[in-house]
Design a protein around this motif. Structure first.
Motif, PDB file in Angstrom:
ATOM      1  N   ASP A 118      -1.992   2.421   9.725  1.00  0.00           N
ATOM      2  CA  ASP A 118      -3.731   2.099   9.019  1.00  0.00           C
ATOM      3  C   ASP A 118      -3.675   2.541   7.353  1.00  0.00           C
ATOM      4  N   HIS A 178      -4.539   3.633   3.674  1.00  0.00           N
ATOM      5  CA  HIS A 178      -5.081   5.195   3.014  1.00  0.00           C
ATOM      6  C   HIS A 178      -5.103   4.252   0.951  1.00  0.00           C
ATOM      7  N   THR A 236      -6.315   6.234  -2.737  1.00  0.00           N
ATOM      8  CA  THR A 236      -6.687   7.135  -3.397  1.00  0.00           C
ATOM      9  C   THR A 236      -6.810   7.051  -4.185  1.00  0.00           C
ATOM     10  N   GLU A 268     -11.043   8.267  -0.930  1.00  0.00           N
ATOM     11  CA  GLU A 268     -10.113   7.859  -0.370  1.00  0.00           C
ATOM     12  C   GLU A 268     -10.638   6.885   0.621  1.00  0.00           C
ATOM     13  N   TYR A 274     -10.869   3.947   3.547  1.00  0.00           N
ATOM     14  CA  TYR A 274      -9.595   3.557   4.833  1.00  0.00           C
ATOM     15  C   TYR A 274     -10.983   3.439   5.333  1.00  0.00           C
TER      16      TYR A 274
END
Length: 232
Positions: free
Chosen positions: A157, A159, A161, A167, A169
Motif C-alpha cells: 500500500d 501512503h 502524508t 494521510e 491511502y
C-alpha cells in the motif's frame, strides 16, 4: 530469474545507473511480455534516462532526434498497457495511471524538444481528442507518485502524508485539504498504486509503503522489493 532481475534493476535505478537498469528491464520485458508492469517499468526507466541526459546535453537537433527515438519506445510501451485487452483481471484499472503517465511524458518531451511537437502522440491507437489527458499541455500535476513492486499476487500500500498532516491511502483515497487522490487498492498483481496532486501546497510530503499481505507462497518467491517513481 524474473524477480531477481527486477530487484537488481530497481537497485541500479536507486544508484543512478540508468543504462544498466534499462538493459535489465528490457530483459524483464522479454521474459514477461504478458505482464503490463514489464512495459510500464521500461517506459519509466527510459523516460528517467532521457530526462537525466537532458540535464547536461544541449537541446540541439541531434539531441532532439535521440529524444524522438527514446520517446517512441516510451510511448509504444505505455500505449500497449492502455490499449491491450489481454491483461489478467488482477491488473484491472492499470490503464488509467498508464494513460496519465503517457500524457505527461509526451507533454514533457514536446516542451523540452519543441521540434517534436505533434509527432509523438499515438493518434491511431488513442485519438488525442478523447484520450490525451490535459491536451497538449498534459495533465496538471504538481506531484505524481507511482508505487510498484516485483512479486505477483502481493498487496503493498502507498501512503502519503501531506504538509497539512492529512494521510492519503487506499481507505482514505481523497485528501480533503489538497484534493489529492490515491488510485484503487491493488491487492493482487504488482500494483501500481498512484498518488496524484494537481496543485501542491508548499511543504514536506512523506511517502511511505506498507507491505500488507502476500497471496502466494512467500518462502518460494523470496523477498519483495518496491519501486517508487515520482514526477514533480
Amino acid at each position: 530469474m524474473l524477480i531477481m532481475c527486477l530487484q537488481v534493476a530497481y537497485h541500479l535505478l536507486s544508484l543512478g545507473l540508468l543504462d544498466e537498469a534499462v538493459l535489465l528491464l528490457e530483459l524483464v520485458l522479454e521474459l514477461a511480455p504478458a505482464e503490463p508492469h514489464s512495459h510500464t517499468d521500461i517506459a519509466f526507466a527510459k523516460l528517467l534516462r532521457l530526462m537525466d541526459s537532458g540535464k547536461s546535453a544541449p537541446v540541439d537537433d541531434k539531441a532532439a532526434e535521440r529524444a524522438r527515438a527514446e520517446m517512441a519506445r516510451v510511448v509504444a510501451a505505455l500505449a500497449k498497457v492502455v490499449t491491450s485487452t489481454e491483461w489478467p483481471a488482477r491488473f484491472n484499472e492499470i490503464e488509467w495511471p498508464a494513460l496519465i503517465l503517457l500524457s505527461w511524458a509526451v507533454a514533457w518531451a514536446e516542451h523540452t524538444y519543441p521540434s517534436l511537437r505533434g509527432s509523438l502522440w499515438p493518434e491511431a491507437e488513442l485519438p488525442a481528442a478523447t484520450y490525451r489527458v490535459g491536451g497538449e499541455a498534459g495533465p496538471r500535476l504538481d506531484i505524481f507518485v507511482w508505487l510498484g513492486w516485483d512479486t505477483d499476487k502481493t498487496d503493498v500500500d502507498l501512503h502519503v502524508t501531506e504538509p497539512t498532516g492529512e494521510e492519503v491511502y487506499y481507505s482514505h483515497n481523497r485528501s480533503s485539504s489538497t484534493g489529492a487522490r490515491v488510485s484503487r487498492d491493488f491487492t493482487q498483481g504488482l500494483g501500481p498504486e498512484v498518488y496524484t496532486l494537481p496543485r501542491a501546497p508548499k511543504g514536506t510530503y512523506l511517502v511511505e509503503t506498507n507491505y500488507y499481505a502476500s497471496h502466494q507462497a512467500t518462502q518460494a518467491t523470496g523477498s519483495t522489493s518496491a519501486v517508487i517513481w515520482s514526477v514533480q
